[in-house]
Design a protein around this motif. Structure first.
Motif, PDB file in Angstrom:
ATOM      1  N   GLY A  59      -1.636  -2.701  -4.161  1.00  0.00           N
ATOM      2  CA  GLY A  59      -1.182  -3.589  -3.099  1.00  0.00           C
ATOM      3  C   GLY A  59      -0.621  -4.918  -3.909  1.00  0.00           C
ATOM      4  N   SER A  60      -1.341  -5.378  -4.765  1.00  0.00           N
ATOM      5  CA  SER A  60      -0.882  -6.733  -5.343  1.00  0.00           C
ATOM      6  C   SER A  60       0.336  -6.290  -6.004  1.00  0.00           C
ATOM      7  N   ALA A  61       0.757  -5.408  -6.642  1.00  0.00           N
ATOM      8  CA  ALA A  61       1.971  -4.979  -7.409  1.00  0.00           C
ATOM      9  C   ALA A  61       3.124  -4.942  -6.304  1.00  0.00           C
ATOM     10  N   ASP A 171       2.862  -7.712   4.430  1.00  0.00           N
ATOM     11  CA  ASP A 171       1.879  -6.995   3.713  1.00  0.00           C
ATOM     12  C   ASP A 171       1.188  -6.094   4.593  1.00  0.00           C
ATOM     13  N   GLY A 172       1.600  -4.892   4.509  1.00  0.00           N
ATOM     14  CA  GLY A 172       0.968  -3.744   5.235  1.00  0.00           C
ATOM     15  C   GLY A 172      -0.331  -3.063   4.686  1.00  0.00           C
ATOM     16  N   ALA A 173      -0.997  -3.649   3.935  1.00  0.00           N
ATOM     17  CA  ALA A 173      -2.159  -2.576   3.373  1.00  0.00           C
ATOM     18  C   ALA A 173      -2.868  -2.070   4.341  1.00  0.00           C
ATOM     19  N   ARG A 174      -2.995  -2.694   5.506  1.00  0.00           N
ATOM     20  CA  ARG A 174      -3.644  -1.810   6.695  1.00  0.00           C
ATOM     21  C   ARG A 174      -2.759  -1.579   7.851  1.00  0.00           C
ATOM     22  N   PHE A 175      -1.438  -1.329   7.429  1.00  0.00           N
ATOM     23  CA  PHE A 175      -0.496  -1.130   8.562  1.00  0.00           C
ATOM     24  C   PHE A 175      -0.677   0.016   9.474  1.00  0.00           C
ATOM     25  N   ALA A 176      -1.404   1.053   8.839  1.00  0.00           N
ATOM     26  CA  ALA A 176      -1.730   2.049   9.717  1.00  0.00           C
ATOM     27  C   ALA A 176      -2.816   1.858  10.889  1.00  0.00           C
ATOM     28  N   TRP A 191      11.483  -3.407  11.110  1.00  0.00           N
ATOM     29  CA  TRP A 191      12.941  -3.707  10.971  1.00  0.00           C
ATOM     30  C   TRP A 191      13.463  -4.235  12.376  1.00  0.00           C
ATOM     31  N   ARG A 192      13.071  -3.415  13.507  1.00  0.00           N
ATOM     32  CA  ARG A 192      13.453  -3.774  14.864  1.00  0.00           C
ATOM     33  C   ARG A 192      13.041  -5.176  15.170  1.00  0.00           C
ATOM     34  N   ALA A 193      11.879  -5.510  14.475  1.00  0.00           N
ATOM     35  CA  ALA A 193      11.419  -6.947  14.835  1.00  0.00           C
ATOM     36  C   ALA A 193      12.058  -7.894  13.725  1.00  0.00           C
ATOM     37  N   GLY A 194      12.641  -7.613  12.996  1.00  0.00           N
ATOM     38  CA  GLY A 194      13.181  -8.280  11.716  1.00  0.00           C
ATOM     39  C   GLY A 194      12.616  -8.527  10.364  1.00  0.00           C
ATOM     40  N   VAL A 195      11.566  -7.468   9.974  1.00  0.00           N
ATOM     41  CA  VAL A 195      10.914  -7.377   8.729  1.00  0.00           C
ATOM     42  C   VAL A 195      12.108  -6.869   7.565  1.00  0.00           C
ATOM     43  N   ASP A 196      12.157  -7.480   6.533  1.00  0.00           N
ATOM     44  CA  ASP A 196      13.374  -6.860   5.541  1.00  0.00           C
ATOM     45  C   ASP A 196      12.523  -5.780   4.397  1.00  0.00           C
ATOM     46  N   VAL A 197      11.271  -6.186   3.932  1.00  0.00           N
ATOM     47  CA  VAL A 197      10.596  -5.479   3.202  1.00  0.00           C
ATOM     48  C   VAL A 197       8.891  -5.329   3.695  1.00  0.00           C
ATOM     49  N   LEU A 198       8.617  -4.096   3.395  1.00  0.00           N
ATOM     50  CA  LEU A 198       7.027  -3.909   3.775  1.00  0.00           C
ATOM     51  C   LEU A 198       6.359  -3.518   2.744  1.00  0.00           C
ATOM     52  N   SER A 199       5.022  -3.810   2.318  1.00  0.00           N
ATOM     53  CA  SER A 199       4.226  -3.449   1.594  1.00  0.00           C
ATOM     54  C   SER A 199       3.479  -2.181   2.191  1.00  0.00           C
ATOM     55  N   LEU A 200       3.797  -0.777   2.373  1.00  0.00           N
ATOM     56  CA  LEU A 200       2.977  -0.022   3.103  1.00  0.00           C
ATOM     57  C   LEU A 200       1.779   0.528   2.474  1.00  0.00           C
ATOM     58  N   GLY A 201       0.812   0.141   2.972  1.00  0.00           N
ATOM     59  CA  GLY A 201      -0.689   0.542   2.217  1.00  0.00           C
ATOM     60  C   GLY A 201      -1.178   1.812   2.326  1.00  0.00           C
TER      61      GLY A 201
END
Ligand SMILES: Cc1ncc(COP(=O)(O)O)c(C=O)c1O
Length: 346
Positions: A59-61, A171-176, A191-201
């Motif tokens: 997740g740090s990477a 930072d979606g380490a716990r997106f689920a 993205w519908r709320a305006g997020v450009d990039v997600l870290s999907l955990g």
């Protein structure tokens, strides 16, 4: 019983099976394989639009690489005061971005408020060559205090960020766990709320070592590909990293695992709230319970062999209990009973 982290548990059997299935025959290296292509297609379906997916091992990477694609070296990235990216990544984002700063903001229950971000940006020295330039915002979902941003809150933050020319990372380490709690569509929260990039955990949810940088703006893809290679995160046998995330997202495994973990945390939160001398520290909205414990309960639980982290949020009496896909209802019941037993006057 171990409530320290969702990292202390093992790997979901479905993910082990996917690794074994990927271990048959040969396939192209460096992410040119069929499993990686399948993952990108699956993620695009899940997010209801074409996305680009860059698997990495930690997740740090994911956070450091994602943020480095959103900020220049002289940039300033706004985050919550407790943000993992600021507090727990040993300056990885600063290093990977070539020098950008993180700027912590206060906010109740681990969340940044759009109005506070707006106020901070209203006084920011835009265009003044001596000062770091506001470039991005990062929010954690679910937060470091186990709470979830509602899609409208994310949209509010994104609106402020956009208005001031900043990009938004999650930072979606716990997106689920957040999707399971909110019951919303992944697109609504990103993205519908305006997020450009997600870290999907995936790791905390039950993978072995796999997280995905999900790009909703594919103009960042070329740059990110080089950044990932340069960071040593472009694995030659990428199919084994992709297979973990792909299995996690297949047949709602990620949501089933998160619902289980969230349900245990909700039981624990409700049970502990009844214990005299024990105060909830934040609402339980995912798989983590934060509470203030009296010295007697804290020491008693430790002596009983329960494992958990104390000293959270910079306070010695705040403890964190984390549930995972493997936490059993009886584990939770035993912890609640023990806390009751150690409570004053019991
Ligand atoms: C909110 C958050 N983001 C990111 C991470 C990823 O960390 P790691 O680099 O240990 O996989 C963690 C892990 O503790 C986390 O809690």
């Amino acid at each position: 019983l171990d409530f320290r982290s969702d990292n202390t548990v093992g790997v979901l059997p479905e993910i082990m099976a996917a690794l074994a299935a990927a271990n048959v025959g040969t396939d192209a290296s460096y992410g040119e394989d069929a499993v990686s292509a399948g993952l990108e297609a699956r993620a695009s379906e899940l997010f209801e639009r074409k996305v680009r997916v860059f698997p990495v091992a930690t997740g740090s990477a994911a956070n450091a690489l994602a943020l480095s694609a959103l900020t220049p070296p002289w940039g300033m990235v706004y985050c919550h005061r407790l943000a993992h990216a600021d507090v727990d990544e040993a300056n990885g984002p600063e290093f990977f971005s070539g020098g950008a700063k993180l700027r912590p903001l206060d906010g109740a229950d681990g969340r940044i408020a759009a109005a506070d971000l707006d106020a901070a940006l209203a006084h920011a020295p835009f265009g003044v060559v001596h000062h770091p330039q506001p470039s991005a915002v990062t929010i954690t979902q679910i937060t470091e205090l186990g709470t979830a941003y509602r899609p409208a809150e994310i949209a509010g933050i994104a609106e402020v960020a956009r208005r001031h020319g900043l990009r938004l990372h999650m930072d979606g380490a716990r997106f689920a766990n957040a999707v399971a709690f909110l019951g919303c569509r992944p697109a609504e929260m990103t993205w519908r709320a305006g997020v450009d990039v997600l870290s999907l955990g995936a790791t905390k949810g039950g993978a072995m070592a796999a997280e995905a940088i999900v790009l909703f703006d594919d103009r960042l893809a070329t740059e990110l590909a080089f950044r990932r290679k340069r960071a040593g995160q472009l694995f030659s046998k990428m199919r084994f990293v992709a297979a973990q995330i792909d299995a996690f997202l297949t047949d709602d495994l990620w949501l089933r695992a998160a619902r289980h973990a969230n349900a245990r945390a909700a039981e624990l939160g409700r049970g502990l709230a009844q214990v005299p001398g024990l105060e909830p520290f934040a609402p339980v909205e995912g798989n983590m319970v934060f509470a203030r414990l009296s010295e007697a309960v804290l020491k008693g639980l430790e002596a009983d062999g329960f494992r958990f982290f104390a000293g959270e949020a910079g306070r010695p009496d705040v403890v964190r209990f984390v549930c995972s896909f493997a936490t059993k209802p009886q584990d939770v019941a035993r912890l609640i009973q023990a806390a009751r037993r150690h409570a004053p006057g019991q």
